[in-house]
Design a protein around this motif. Structure first.
Motif, mmCIF file in Angstrom:
data_model
loop_
_atom_site.group_PDB
_atom_site.id
_atom_site.type_symbol
_atom_site.label_atom_id
_atom_site.label_comp_id
_atom_site.label_asym_id
_atom_site.label_seq_id
_atom_site.Cartn_x
_atom_site.Cartn_y
_atom_site.Cartn_z
ATOM 1 N N GLY A 45 15.483 -36.506 6.576
ATOM 2 C CA GLY A 45 15.536 -35.088 6.902
ATOM 3 C C GLY A 45 14.231 -34.401 6.529
ATOM 4 N N ARG A 46 13.679 -33.708 7.483
ATOM 5 C CA ARG A 46 12.446 -32.957 7.235
ATOM 6 C C ARG A 46 12.767 -31.476 7.317
ATOM 7 N NH1 ARG A 46 7.586 -34.925 10.821
ATOM 8 N NH2 ARG A 46 6.572 -33.411 9.425
ATOM 9 N N GLY A 47 12.582 -30.818 6.199
ATOM 10 C CA GLY A 47 12.861 -29.392 6.163
ATOM 11 C C GLY A 47 12.167 -28.744 4.991
ATOM 12 N N ARG A 150 25.696 -51.270 -9.090
ATOM 13 C CA ARG A 150 26.915 -50.860 -8.373
ATOM 14 C C ARG A 150 26.691 -49.574 -7.569
ATOM 15 N NH1 ARG A 150 31.590 -53.463 -9.928
ATOM 16 N NH2 ARG A 150 31.319 -54.936 -11.655
ATOM 17 N N LEU A 151 25.430 -49.268 -7.307
ATOM 18 C CA LEU A 151 25.099 -48.046 -6.562
ATOM 19 C C LEU A 151 25.575 -48.161 -5.117
ATOM 20 C CD1 LEU A 151 23.580 -45.598 -7.739
ATOM 21 C CD2 LEU A 151 21.560 -46.374 -6.498
ATOM 22 N N GLU A 152 26.093 -47.059 -4.571
ATOM 23 C CA GLU A 152 26.572 -47.019 -3.190
ATOM 24 C C GLU A 152 25.778 -46.055 -2.318
ATOM 25 O OE1 GLU A 152 30.826 -46.360 -3.039
ATOM 26 O OE2 GLU A 152 31.086 -47.300 -5.010
ATOM 27 N N VAL A 153 25.248 -45.005 -2.929
ATOM 28 C CA VAL A 153 24.501 -43.991 -2.177
ATOM 29 C C VAL A 153 23.260 -43.621 -2.978
ATOM 30 C CG1 VAL A 153 24.569 -41.733 -1.048
ATOM 31 C CG2 VAL A 153 26.674 -43.070 -1.259
ATOM 32 N N SER A 154 22.135 -43.496 -2.297
ATOM 33 C CA SER A 154 20.889 -43.075 -2.926
ATOM 34 C C SER A 154 20.311 -41.901 -2.153
ATOM 35 C CB SER A 154 19.876 -44.234 -2.948
ATOM 36 O OG SER A 154 18.575 -43.759 -3.235
ATOM 37 N N VAL A 155 19.869 -40.874 -2.908
ATOM 38 C CA VAL A 155 19.252 -39.696 -2.305
ATOM 39 C C VAL A 155 17.904 -39.477 -2.974
ATOM 40 C CG1 VAL A 155 19.415 -37.212 -1.892
ATOM 41 C CG2 VAL A 155 21.485 -38.631 -1.820
ATOM 42 N N ASP A 160 7.880 -35.795 -0.739
ATOM 43 C CA ASP A 160 6.448 -35.498 -0.664
ATOM 44 C C ASP A 160 5.912 -35.010 -2.009
ATOM 45 O OD1 ASP A 160 8.136 -33.294 -0.212
ATOM 46 O OD2 ASP A 160 6.483 -32.118 0.591
ATOM 47 N N HIS A 161 6.727 -34.256 -2.737
ATOM 48 C CA HIS A 161 6.304 -33.805 -4.066
ATOM 49 C C HIS A 161 6.286 -34.975 -5.049
ATOM 50 C CE1 HIS A 161 5.191 -31.051 -7.065
ATOM 51 N NE2 HIS A 161 6.375 -30.820 -7.598
ATOM 52 N N ILE A 182 22.769 -50.277 0.921
ATOM 53 C CA ILE A 182 23.471 -49.034 0.593
ATOM 54 C C ILE A 182 22.938 -47.891 1.459
ATOM 55 C CG2 ILE A 182 23.806 -49.830 -1.774
ATOM 56 C CD1 ILE A 182 21.663 -47.811 -2.631
ATOM 57 N N GLN A 183 23.630 -46.784 1.437
ATOM 58 C CA GLN A 183 23.202 -45.622 2.226
ATOM 59 C C GLN A 183 22.056 -44.899 1.520
ATOM 60 O OE1 GLN A 183 26.170 -42.580 2.789
ATOM 61 N NE2 GLN A 183 25.025 -41.556 4.419
ATOM 62 N N HIS A 184 20.984 -44.622 2.258
ATOM 63 C CA HIS A 184 19.834 -43.900 1.723
ATOM 64 C C HIS A 184 19.653 -42.602 2.505
ATOM 65 C CE1 HIS A 184 18.200 -46.979 -0.972
ATOM 66 N NE2 HIS A 184 18.517 -47.876 -0.044
ATOM 67 N N MET A 185 19.437 -41.534 1.765
ATOM 68 C CA MET A 185 19.087 -40.243 2.376
ATOM 69 C C MET A 185 17.790 -39.768 1.743
ATOM 70 S SD MET A 185 22.773 -38.280 2.645
ATOM 71 C CE MET A 185 23.547 -38.966 1.195
ATOM 72 N N LEU A 186 16.799 -39.507 2.577
ATOM 73 C CA LEU A 186 15.492 -39.086 2.086
ATOM 74 C C LEU A 186 15.131 -37.760 2.746
ATOM 75 C CD1 LEU A 186 12.411 -41.336 1.506
ATOM 76 C CD2 LEU A 186 12.136 -39.165 2.704
ATOM 77 N N PHE A 187 14.754 -36.804 1.904
ATOM 78 C CA PHE A 187 14.397 -35.476 2.404
ATOM 79 C C PHE A 187 12.986 -35.144 1.945
ATOM 80 C CE2 PHE A 187 18.922 -35.590 2.542
ATOM 81 C CZ PHE A 187 19.275 -34.834 3.650
ATOM 82 N N SER A 188 12.179 -34.667 2.868
ATOM 83 C CA SER A 188 10.788 -34.378 2.559
ATOM 84 C C SER A 188 10.258 -33.367 3.571
ATOM 85 C CB SER A 188 9.957 -35.665 2.608
ATOM 86 O OG SER A 188 8.605 -35.398 2.344
#
Length: 574
Positions: A45-47, A150-155, A160-161, A182-188
């Motif tokens: 996600g870019r915002g 045992r991680l399932e989700v990573s954010v 960028d910071h 696992i599911q990865h969500m990256l915001f920058s």
């Protein structure tokens, strides 16, 4: 019309939590990413900051863990959210916690700058969602206080910071400890400085959503550049700070931020500072003062450019223009958040015109320069309604707790033993039979308290000195009172101390009686209690002193002068 959260697939109870906070419809980045993230897909996600990214990743994270409940295990979180700064981690925690509580999930926050004991305790109790700064998290992982197997989700928020702060190598080492797939969500906001390599390495077929271009939101922010002479800059800052609403003023250095906050407060504008030199408790305290309205102005360095969200910030002032355009965007993003309006002012002196013009061009802005003075109409329009001055209240400095005055016989004994000063109390003196009449209070307090069962002394203060035949103000009297130890309880010998050495007064008394206590070498007395001997060169010898000296010399077998009359036998020549 924006979509509702339930129409995007958000569970109704989570949507109700947001509704109670006044959030009824989704922001653009939430509307764009939620269908993918709720289905378990990876998202890039870019915002811009303030666009609603925190809720965009918090909702699917909580919904996924709640849909597959598992018992908690100590040190094994099920979801991880990484943020670059303490402020941002704390801000994320405030958003995630109400959603997690609605699903009976437990959260914990870990970051540096504070003791990790509490953080270890939280991890040992078992957490579902761990919000962390990379540095402290890596320390905990290396110490086996946390485990990501045992991680399932990573954010990863504000990637960028992370890159700007040099955290990407740490982030890679941390994510390498997580299971694959696992599911990865990256915001920058941007994909430069190595963020694209993180995307390629960890995200699997990510869905990319970009809801705004990486430039300032000119539609919700009103931008100004005030050109002012350097001599008038401080007055201009004061004028902009004196409005009734909340405002944030950015400085380049920590030292200047602190000084500016103090100067504004002393001039009638309640202000607090926020920078890297503050402890976490001080940061929290200052942010709370700003959020509650106790302080109208927050003077900050770039540490507050991300992660600080306070409703109703109507003005951001770049007192010191930032070094590059991304810092300008993130600083300015503290106002006009979530679609509200806001004003941004950059103060420039004549020698800064070129740098500021290049900065705004890189940020995608065209803003005219306005030459102003502190009393210009343009300044008054930006400032808004002027608030009344507030009397300055100096911060209360916590003084170290003073030692309580000793009282009673036990305190007199403790002081006599611990420091050897023999500062007893009047109560202890009375129990020892010391006459109060005719003595000076100062001299009495310097006498040690006698142990229970010990015989009374001859006296204290000036009365004791007269009885002993020496001046009460002599140096020997005052030094003796400080050095004399408390007498052993029940010894029955006024000249015997705890160490087995009699006082000089006791030794001379024994010599006068022609007796010597077995086991105590002749003349091995302490120098305490020498009221009988005046200081050398002060007032001369009295008849009583001469008699006492002769008797002491007879007891020791050798005369060594007035000051050395009671030297220990070990020092005597044979």
């Amino acid at each position: 019309m924006s979509a509702t959260f339930t129409s995007l697939g958000v569970p109704a109870d989570l949507a109700d939590v947001l509704a109670r906070q006044g959030i009824d419809s989704a922001f653009p980045i939430q509307e764009a990413t939620l269908p993918t993230t709720l289905a378990g897909g990876d998202v890039l996600g870019r915002g811009q900051t303030g666009s609603g990214k925190t809720i965009a990743f918090s909702l699917p994270l909580v919904a996924r863990l709640a849909a597959d409940p598992k018992p908690r295990r100590a040190r094994f979180p099920r979801a991880l959210i990484m943020a670059p700064t303490r402020e941002l981690a704390t801000q994320i925690s405030r958003t995630v916690m109400p959603l997690a509580e609605a699903k009976n999930l437990r959260t914990a926050v870990v970051f540096g700058g504070v003791s990790q004991a509490r953080q270890e305790k939280d991890l040992n109790a078992g957490v579902d969602i761990l919000i962390a700064c990379p540095g402290r998290l890596e320390d905990l992982l290396n110490q086996k206080c946390a485990d990501l197997s045992r991680l399932e989700v990573s954010v990863l928020d504000e990637a960028d910071h992370m890159a700007d702060l040099g955290f990407l190598p740490v982030v890679k080492r941390i994510l390498d400890r997580a299971p694959r797939g696992i599911q990865h969500m990256l915001f920058s906001a941007t994909l430069d400085n190595g963020v694209d390599k993180l995307v390629d390495r960890y995200l699997t077929s990510p869905t990319i959503h970009s809801v705004d271009a990486p430039k300032a939101a000119v539609n919700t922010m009103e931008h100004h550049v005030f050109l002012v002479d350097a001599d008038l800059k401080k007055d201009l800052v004061h004028e902009l700070a004196s409005g009734a609403g909340r405002r944030i003023m950015f400085m380049r250095t920590k030292h200047h931020a602190k000084k500016m906050a103090q100067w504004l407060s002393k001039s009638g504008v309640p202000a607090v500072d926020l920078h890297g030199n503050l402890s976490q408790n001080a940061r929290d305290r200052n942010l709370e003062a700003f959020s509650s309205g106790a302080a109208r102005v927050l003077v900050a360095t770039d540490v507050a450019a991300r992660g600080v969200h306070v409703d109703g910030v109507e003005l951001v002032v770049h007192v010191d223009p930032p070094a590059e355009h991304k810092a300008y965007l993130h600083r300015s993003g503290r106002t006009a958040r979530a679609g509200s309006d806001g004003t941004v002012v950059t103060i420039a002196t004549p020698d800064q015109q070129g740098d500021v013009r290049s900065l705004l061009k890189a940020a995608g802005l065209k803003v005219p320069f306005e030459s102003v003075s502190p009393d210009s109409d343009a300044v008054a329009a930006v400032r808004g309604e002027k608030a009344a001055k507030v009397a300055y209240a100096a911060p209360v400095v916590q003084q170290p707790q003073q030692r309580k005055a000793a009282s009673g016989e036990g305190a007199g004994r403790a002081r006599g033993r611990g420091r050897g000063r023999g500062r007893g109390t009047e109560r202890g003196l009375e129990r020892a039979g010391v006459a109060e009449a005719g003595g000076e209070r100062r001299t009495e307090i310097r006498q040690p308290a006698e142990r229970s069962g010990a015989p009374a002394r001859r006296g204290s203060g000036r009365a004791a000195s007269v009885q002993a035949g020496a001046g009460a103000e002599s140096r020997g009297d005052r030094g003796a009172a400080r050095r004399q130890p408390a007498e052993r309880a029940g010894s029955g010998q006024p000249g015997q101390s705890r160490s087995g050495r009699g006082t000089r007064a006791g030794a001379e008394g024994q010599a006068a009686r022609g007796t010597q206590k077995p086991g105590v070498p002749a003349g091995r007395g302490t120098r305490a209690g020498t009221a009988q001997r005046p200081a050398a060169g002060r007032g001369g010898n009295t008849i009583a002193d001469a008699i006492g000296r002769d008797l002491a010399q007879a007891a020791t077998g050798r005369a060594r002068g007035n000051r050395r009359a009671t030297a220990p036998q070990s020092n005597q020549k044979h």
